[in-house]
Design an enzyme around this catalytic site. Sequence first.
Site, PDB file in Angstrom:
ATOM      1  N   THR A 172      31.379  39.762  43.725  1.00 17.25           N
ATOM      2  CA  THR A 172      30.950  40.685  42.681  1.00 17.25           C
ATOM      3  C   THR A 172      32.093  41.634  42.350  1.00 17.25           C
ATOM      4  O   THR A 172      32.753  42.154  43.240  1.00 17.25           O
ATOM      5  CB  THR A 172      29.714  41.489  43.103  1.00 17.25           C
ATOM      6  N   PHE A 174      33.226  45.170  40.813  1.00 19.77           N
ATOM      7  CA  PHE A 174      32.771  46.524  40.550  1.00 19.77           C
ATOM      8  C   PHE A 174      33.835  47.271  39.757  1.00 19.77           C
ATOM      9  O   PHE A 174      35.031  46.992  39.899  1.00 19.77           O
ATOM     10  CB  PHE A 174      32.530  47.286  41.859  1.00 19.77           C
TER      11      PHE A 174
END
Length: 282
Positions: A172, A174
Amino acid sequence: MTTVTAYQGEPGSNSAIAAEALYPGGTRLPCRTFEQAMDAVTQGVADVAVIPVDNSAAGRVADVHHLLPESGLSIVAEYFLPIRFALMAPSGTSPAQLETVRSHVHALGQCRKVLRDGGWRTLVSDDTAGAAREVAELGDARHGALAPPAAAAQYGLDILLDGVEDEHDNTTRFIVLSRQAVHPGVGDGPMVTSLFFTVRNIPSALYKALGGFSSNAVNITKIESYQMGAGLHASRFYIEIDGHAEEPRVALALEELAFFSSEVRNLGVYPAHPHRLVSRGA
């Protein structure tokens, strides 16, 4: 000075893990929604917000890009977090006892294989660590959660199965949002520039607006469109490009973009995270 970091989710979530990695030892401010995390920065309650924007398996995180333009915040950094999920339940539970597994909708989508093999029903929670907390509060062997392994220790649960994500290179990305933009130098290493723009309502406007990136050899690493309201309004686009906005070739591309756009908004120039370079073999 301690950095106050806002994030969406609860202690033990992937966002909390990313916040700790970026600002070790800082103060954490868990928030229920992305909008609340951004508002905390806007209002001066937090110094920065750490927000997920996309996942290698599940795609973009809904709502974030709609909130960004109106937040008034700048992107000052990016961070790539390897995602690991564990199946957890109250102490003494076996997988055979489970009937329902809960987690964030993205986590459920990233762990389809183990859910299918287990034959469990699923319930959507606000975030992964919140799902673990809910299971701990229920204390019922029929209910389990998919969450980062740290959440099991946080809420006193047993890990039944570890590493249950479908893709083991699951990552992921960010971004870090701040009230103040950073201004890295042009020669300070690989940079990323993030922009929003709205094309003029003329034929081939998008093709012409993006032409300057091709002619100036500027790599567009992401482009996403967002419809603004109902009806036949011009679309808004979010793009990320390799390079610093003040590099001559990038500046020329942005000049051409502006000519064919009714609005261009620079959301930030920030250092490219090492994962971005390694994943390309750079």
